[in-house]
Design a protein around this motif. Sequence first.
Motif, short mmCIF file in Angstrom:
data_model
loop_
_atom_site.label_atom_id
_atom_site.label_comp_id
_atom_site.label_asym_id
_atom_site.label_seq_id
_atom_site.Cartn_x
_atom_site.Cartn_y
_atom_site.Cartn_z
N MET A 1 -15.58 46.06 59.23
CA MET A 1 -16.66 45.07 59.17
C MET A 1 -17.59 45.19 60.38
O MET A 1 -18.79 44.93 60.28
CB MET A 1 -16.06 43.66 59.10
CG MET A 1 -17.08 42.58 58.84
SD MET A 1 -17.92 42.78 57.24
CE MET A 1 -19.08 41.43 57.27
N LYS A 2 -17.04 45.61 61.52
CA LYS A 2 -17.84 45.68 62.73
C LYS A 2 -19.02 46.64 62.56
O LYS A 2 -20.13 46.35 63.03
CB LYS A 2 -16.96 46.10 63.91
CG LYS A 2 -17.69 46.05 65.25
CD LYS A 2 -16.73 46.28 66.40
CE LYS A 2 -17.45 46.14 67.74
NZ LYS A 2 -16.53 46.30 68.88
N GLU A 3 -18.77 47.79 61.90
CA GLU A 3 -19.85 48.76 61.71
C GLU A 3 -20.95 48.20 60.80
O GLU A 3 -22.13 48.49 60.99
CB GLU A 3 -19.29 50.06 61.15
CG GLU A 3 -18.39 50.82 62.11
CD GLU A 3 -19.07 51.09 63.45
OE1 GLU A 3 -20.22 51.59 63.44
OE2 GLU A 3 -18.46 50.81 64.50
N LYS A 4 -20.56 47.41 59.82
CA LYS A 4 -21.54 46.79 58.92
C LYS A 4 -22.41 45.79 59.70
O LYS A 4 -23.63 45.73 59.52
CB LYS A 4 -20.84 46.08 57.76
CG LYS A 4 -20.05 47.01 56.86
CD LYS A 4 -19.30 46.21 55.80
CE LYS A 4 -18.40 47.11 54.97
NZ LYS A 4 -17.61 46.33 53.98
N ILE A 5 -21.75 45.00 60.56
CA ILE A 5 -22.50 44.01 61.36
C ILE A 5 -23.45 44.72 62.33
O ILE A 5 -24.61 44.31 62.50
CB ILE A 5 -21.53 43.09 62.12
CG1 ILE A 5 -20.71 42.25 61.12
CG2 ILE A 5 -22.29 42.17 63.07
CD1 ILE A 5 -19.59 41.46 61.76
N SER A 47 -20.07 37.35 55.02
CA SER A 47 -19.86 38.75 54.67
C SER A 47 -20.82 39.19 53.57
O SER A 47 -21.32 40.33 53.58
CB SER A 47 -18.41 38.97 54.21
OG SER A 47 -18.12 38.18 53.06
N ARG A 48 -21.11 38.31 52.63
CA ARG A 48 -22.05 38.65 51.56
C ARG A 48 -23.49 38.68 52.07
O ARG A 48 -24.30 39.47 51.59
CB ARG A 48 -21.91 37.68 50.39
CG ARG A 48 -20.64 37.91 49.57
CD ARG A 48 -20.66 37.14 48.28
NE ARG A 48 -21.73 37.56 47.40
CZ ARG A 48 -22.01 36.98 46.23
NH1 ARG A 48 -21.27 35.95 45.81
NH2 ARG A 48 -23.00 37.42 45.48
N ASP A 69 -27.09 41.98 45.65
CA ASP A 69 -26.29 40.84 45.18
C ASP A 69 -25.20 40.43 46.16
O ASP A 69 -24.42 39.51 45.89
CB ASP A 69 -25.66 41.16 43.82
CG ASP A 69 -24.82 42.44 43.84
OD1 ASP A 69 -24.61 42.99 44.94
OD2 ASP A 69 -24.38 42.88 42.76
N GLY A 70 -25.10 41.14 47.29
CA GLY A 70 -24.07 40.79 48.27
C GLY A 70 -22.68 41.25 47.91
O GLY A 70 -21.72 40.92 48.60
N MET A 71 -22.54 42.05 46.86
CA MET A 71 -21.23 42.55 46.44
C MET A 71 -21.09 44.01 46.86
O MET A 71 -21.96 44.83 46.57
CB MET A 71 -21.07 42.42 44.92
CG MET A 71 -21.25 41.01 44.41
SD MET A 71 -20.01 39.86 45.09
CE MET A 71 -18.53 40.45 44.27
#
Length: 260
Positions: A1-5, A47-48, A69-71
């Motif tokens: 998740m850190k890389e996405k943030i 997260s979405r 769509d956040g998915m």
Amino acid sequence: MKEKIKLAQQLLAEKGHYQGGIDGIFGPNTLDAIHKVPGIDHGLPNSRKITMLIQMGAKEKGFDAGAVDGMWGPQTQFGFEELAFLMEHGRKRGSWRPEEMPAANRWPRQNSPEFYEFYGQRGQNLVSIDVPYELKIAWDLRYRARKITCHRKVAESLLTVLENVLQVYGENDIQALRLNHFGGCYNNRLMRGGTQWSTHSWGMAVDFDPDRNRLTWGRDKAAFAHPRYDEWWRCWEEEGWVSLGRRRNFDWMHIQAAEV
């Protein structure tokens, strides 16, 4: 998740909404910046919201990350990887995937006249088959499936493969090796990073364990390249299914009933 943030923070900074550090930590500054972006639903889980921002950013840069769509799914994973490469290197990834590939064996060759005659129109001739062991939906492991929607001409062969996998590995090893992490079959879309229709559009291709067998990964990184999966590949290849990983050393998640 850190890389996405971190990627989301880069996108927000590029838009002038975010002044903080690119540290991958989701705090009030990041949240406030996200809420400045038109089209982000404030009522969604954080997260979405991050996923929507990445989908939007990929679309703006010319990458197909699927619906905004956040998915998170395989198409969004592709958009994320391409966008991260662009942000890191300042250029798009080079053309590594050929649109035309030479042919060989049992099923018709991809994108040939015989292919279109054999499979017909995209999205037609679909059936659902009951699979012999429970599948976990790869992009959200909370969900399970006992059916796969596929082209009727591959249905019997696909079922044979999965029955053989169960016989060879048993349910415990299927779980341990993540052979049940299902990334999808029928999906009417273009190839990721390409201009032709994906074989998924006919329901005669399947993806498994996409998280550990990503699109651009080769034998040095893809889990399915390890010898412990040799029997897995034997089950598929006895039925004539083709692995792009085994043939071209990319997209190890992807297996199709078409020659390449």
